[in-house]
Design an enzyme around this catalytic site. Sequence first.
Site, PDB file in Angstrom:
ATOM      1  N   GLY A 135       0.830  -1.197   0.000  1.00 41.21           N
ATOM      2  CA  GLY A 135       0.000   0.000   0.000  1.00 41.21           C
ATOM      3  C   GLY A 135       0.859   1.239   0.000  1.00 41.21           C
ATOM      4  O   GLY A 135       2.055   1.190  -0.309  1.00 41.21           O
ATOM      5  N   GLY A 136       0.252   2.338   0.373  1.00 41.77           N
ATOM      6  CA  GLY A 136       0.967   3.603   0.320  1.00 41.77           C
ATOM      7  C   GLY A 136       2.138   3.681   1.281  1.00 41.77           C
ATOM      8  O   GLY A 136       3.124   4.365   1.014  1.00 41.77           O
ATOM      9  N   MET A 137       2.044   3.010   2.436  1.00 45.77           N
ATOM     10  CA  MET A 137       3.104   3.087   3.433  1.00 45.77           C
ATOM     11  C   MET A 137       4.269   2.152   3.145  1.00 45.77           C
ATOM     12  O   MET A 137       5.392   2.412   3.555  1.00 45.77           O
ATOM     13  CB  MET A 137       2.534   2.770   4.823  1.00 45.77           C
ATOM     14  CG  MET A 137       1.620   3.835   5.384  1.00 45.77           C
ATOM     15  SD  MET A 137       2.513   5.337   5.818  1.00 45.77           S
ATOM     16  CE  MET A 137       3.483   4.758   7.211  1.00 45.77           C
TER      17      MET A 137
ATOM     18  N   VAL B 112       4.201  -5.697   3.217  1.00 48.42           N
ATOM     19  CA  VAL B 112       4.260  -6.698   4.273  1.00 48.42           C
ATOM     20  C   VAL B 112       4.569  -8.041   3.635  1.00 48.42           C
ATOM     21  O   VAL B 112       3.971  -8.407   2.623  1.00 48.42           O
ATOM     22  CB  VAL B 112       2.935  -6.777   5.058  1.00 48.42           C
ATOM     23  CG1 VAL B 112       3.025  -7.796   6.173  1.00 48.42           C
ATOM     24  CG2 VAL B 112       2.577  -5.421   5.613  1.00 48.42           C
TER      25      VAL B 112
ATOM     26  N   ASP C  79      -4.806   3.462  16.684  1.00 51.78           N
ATOM     27  CA  ASP C  79      -5.454   2.951  15.467  1.00 51.78           C
ATOM     28  C   ASP C  79      -6.160   1.632  15.760  1.00 51.78           C
ATOM     29  O   ASP C  79      -6.062   0.680  15.000  1.00 51.78           O
ATOM     30  CB  ASP C  79      -4.444   2.777  14.342  1.00 51.78           C
ATOM     31  CG  ASP C  79      -5.111   2.733  12.964  1.00 51.78           C
ATOM     32  OD1 ASP C  79      -6.249   3.232  12.844  1.00 51.78           O
ATOM     33  OD2 ASP C  79      -4.506   2.194  12.020  1.00 51.78           O
TER      34      ASP C  79
END
Length: 544
Positions: free
Chosen positions: A234-236, A239, A355
């Site tokens: 994803g954007g970060m 994994v 979160d």
Amino acid sequence: MEHAEKNAPAAPPALLRPLAGSSAGSGALPAESERAAVRRLGFVAAASTAIGLVGVPMSLLRQANLGVRAGTERPLAVLPIGIALSVALLLATRSSRLSPKRVLDLGLVYLVAMCGLASVFIHALPYAASDVVRGVSPIVPAVVFFAIVVSVQPRKMAIAAAASVLADVGGLLFAIWRGAPVPPWNLWLWLFTPDLVAVPIALASSRMLFTIGEKLRELRELGSYRLVERLGAGGMGEVWRAEHRTLRRPAAVKLVKPEMLGGTDPESRARVLARFELEARATASLTSPHTIEVYDYGVASDGSLYYVMELVRGLDLESLARAQGELPPARVVHFLRQLCLSLRDAHAAGLVHRDVKPANVIACSRGGERDFVKLLDFGLVARTDRSVLEGEGPLTLPGGLAGTPGYIAPEVMGGDEVDGRADLYAVGCVAYKLLTGRLVFERQNHYGLILAHMQDAPEPVRAHAPGTPAELDAIVLRLLAKPPDDRFRDADAVIVALDALGLRWTEDDAKRAWESLGRVERAEEAFAPTLVAEPAGAPGAAIR
């Protein structure tokens, strides 16, 4: 847990080269490269099947149009045999019972067998002294094509290429044994010299591809761990499923992209790395069995930060609720109690998760106990004790508001100081979602959700889930109170309130719940779901 503390490197570790015998010396491709090679082998088998199916009628047409020498003297039976072998190999590439290594070995046997069949077919027509050479043997492009498309160990490829050349010679010897005239010596030279050239070409191609695979393996070595398969991106960052190189212990590795760290000058970057180290140490210090365990952490050679965590097999509560709808109150209480046990440990250490949401909570099986909860992704963690960072604020990457709008407490969005009660607000949001199947506030975008959490009063749970006990509804609404002082004082108080309800969720209940899914859930989800790209503005998407 002491592993990350005691073995934490003084300086950021670089990606390590494989241990002796673990890469080139072992003659093994990385697992993902092997699977990719199997997929390409399946393409080869499918293409060969198609060519064979087209070749059968074409051979019959040639036989009818060109007479005896062009068709009937050829052993047409080799065509259906070749098709059968191709179909069998195609099925083998789709089989889950065979390991990729075994399938690739079968592919090499298939190559030799197909070259033998092609040779029998080609050399069935007798060669006369006046014959013009009939072009380069198809064994040559077949061997070279296989070596380029399907990545296999160079030694095995060399053996298969040599065996394919011998099979070509064997086809001609078979024709001679059946009564065909022996070709003159110059035809032998013209027929098989290209075959001999194909062997070193195939070996060189295979070695080049194998070396690329080995470089990929080296790039996937993070300290003592080897990356095996990407689980999400994803954007970060990414994994990966990983494995300890000596203990063979499975793990999950979370990589954070260098460009997401903020700051380009050495001073700001050093500050980010210092915060990351403190964050990793803080997370690794947590001891609750309901918190994902951190094994190690470091900085890769490309500047990416990485965590090595336990790999948990289970299903996140977001997916579970989506699959089963509104969950029974007793099961929700069972989940909430374990979630609060994890948060109690974190809050006692001065950490705020920031979160907490269903996608970051995994229901798994541990030691035979089903519905065992694990809280993931402390990547947005903040410290209530600012002195740890010498007054520099939260232990998280820079970037303003952080978290998921559907689960963020009002004081977080208002820019106020936060403590563990912000996580308790999120616990209330999680409870609301699991009991009703919907968010506390249903809005079209992030901004609508933020305003609703800051200004609007939530509807009672029983308005959407009438079967919810009134006492549980009251607990959820208290967790969702706007002022932090109106909520429970800490996670322990929530646990006491939940226990007072007297709702029990047994192992038999959990077993029946999982069986009701109709299939065994085996999704390995021990990673931060917030890494997976989500539509901009989606209520469940995290803000980084």
